[in-house]
Design an enzyme around this catalytic site. Structure first.
Site, short mmCIF file in Angstrom:
data_model
loop_
_atom_site.label_atom_id
_atom_site.label_comp_id
_atom_site.label_asym_id
_atom_site.label_seq_id
_atom_site.Cartn_x
_atom_site.Cartn_y
_atom_site.Cartn_z
N HIS A 1 -1.67 -1.51 2.75
CA HIS A 1 -1.55 -2.96 2.60
C HIS A 1 -0.16 -3.23 2.02
CE1 HIS A 1 -2.81 -7.02 2.42
NE2 HIS A 1 -3.47 -7.02 1.28
N GLN B 1 -3.69 -1.41 -8.17
CA GLN B 1 -2.35 -0.89 -7.94
C GLN B 1 -1.37 -1.44 -8.97
OE1 GLN B 1 -0.92 -1.13 -3.90
NE2 GLN B 1 -2.76 -0.17 -3.06
#
Length: 353
Positions: free
Chosen positions: A125, A104
């Site tokens: 998350h 990410q």
């Protein structure tokens, strides 16, 4: 939302009775959900969404195991599988950003440049957003930013769904620009197969999750098992006996009962000898390990653990070093013994006529 009391504390949760799949499908009927990254969560969530009739596409770079897995699972290049992450995002109204935490960080400039006003940016998350000083992930002000975090692996998200059950998940809304962020979030949570949804924040999710997986979920359990196994072996017990008393009885007999009935029930259901010892020693283990858990939580809270993840997982030789660590566990006497013990379970015996 239903108000349910957990251990004397009232919480509001969302159940499938009050937010059924039919409602989730109505909410999502005009949405196109792009799954970015076909790792464990991308795999589990995308297939559940697809099976539930949601319009899903996958963005996954070619050449790796994720692409091969997507082809295996019936995603078709050019139709609902795209090697260009940018193209998948442009086609979507909801972008489920499900790459690894290090991934990410690496892909964020590309993803951010492809987002447009009104989209929902979905995480499972809180890592990237909460620790933005380490990841650089600062979402644009004109998109919804939401979270649904299943309380289990992506593989379990899928297997539980196929078994007709679900897996509980937390949800959070970090940024609502459309006025629909919460409704979108709950609909997505139900559509990926959640049993029920409980509210959290991005920060609470990442702090509890990182503590849990390093603690009771995996790290602490692995360490406790190894310590007990090694003590039994050093005192002359055979590998088979040490493994059965440490792992096999726990995972095959006691843990399923604890999962079904609770530890309080387990204490009351065992022999008086086991009961007395377990009640006494539980307090000693609690006293011994609480300082370690407090240190663990502080390291998570202060970004020590996230920095370690980003630094190590982005290193050029990470895969090789990781494999060496995994092989150390795999090739240890304890887990080599486990392989043999599992093969001898009655359900794994050859069928005899």
């Amino acid at each position: 939302m239903a108000k349910i009391t957990f251990g004397g504390v009232a919480e509001e949760v969302v159940t499938r009775e009050e937010f059924p799949l039919s409602k989730a499908k109505r909410v999502l009927k005009d949405e196109v959900v792009a799954i970015i990254g076909y790792g464990p969560q991308g795999y589990g969530q995308s297939l559940n969404l697809r099976d539930n009739g949601i319009n899903v596409i996958v963005g996954q770079r070619k050449g790796g195991s994720g692409w091969s897995d997507a082809i295996r699972d019936g995603w078709v290049e050019g139709k609902n599988l795209f090697p260009s992450i940018e193209e998948a995002i442009r086609k979507a109204t909801v972008v489920q950003y499900l790459l690894s935490d290090a991934g990410q960080k690496e892909m964020w400039p590309t993803v951010k440049a492809s987002l447009r006003k009104g989209q929902a940016l979905y995480f499972s998350h809180g890592f990237a957003v909460v620790f933005k000083d380490q990841t650089g992930v600062v979402p644009p002000a004109d998109v919804d930013v939401v979270l649904v975090a299943p309380k289990g692996s992506g593989r379990t998200v899928r297997t539980n769904y196929l078994a007709g059950s679900g897996i509980n998940a937390s949800y959070a809304v970090y940024q609502d620009t459309t006025g629909r962020a919460k409704e979108r979030t709950l609909a997505l949570g139900i559509a990926i197969g959640s049993g029920y949804l409980f509210e959290t924040t991005f920060e609470r999710e990442v702090l509890s999750d990182l503590t849990g997986e390093r603690g009771v979920l995996m790290g602490a359990i692995a360490g406790l098992m190894k310590a007990q196994y090694d003590v039994l072996r050093s005192m002359g017990h055979s590998p088979s006996e040490a493994f059965n008393e440490t792992v096999e009885e726990a995972t095959q007999s006691l843990y399923p009962l604890i999962g079904k009935h609770g530890m309080d029930w387990m204490f009351g259901a065992c022999s008086t000898t086991a009961q007395r010892g377990a009640l006494d020693w539980a307090k000693r283990f609690e006293t011994a390990t609480r300082p370690l858990f407090e240190l663990l939580y502080r390291d998570v809270q202060q970004g020590v653990e996230t920095r370690r993840v980003l630094d190590t997982c982005s290193a050029a030789d990470y895969r090789q070093k990781l494999q060496a660590e995994l092989d150390e566990w795999k090739n240890s006497e304890m887990w080599q013994t486990g392989t043999v013990v599992r093969s001898l379970r009655p359900e794994n015996e050859p069928k005899r006529l």
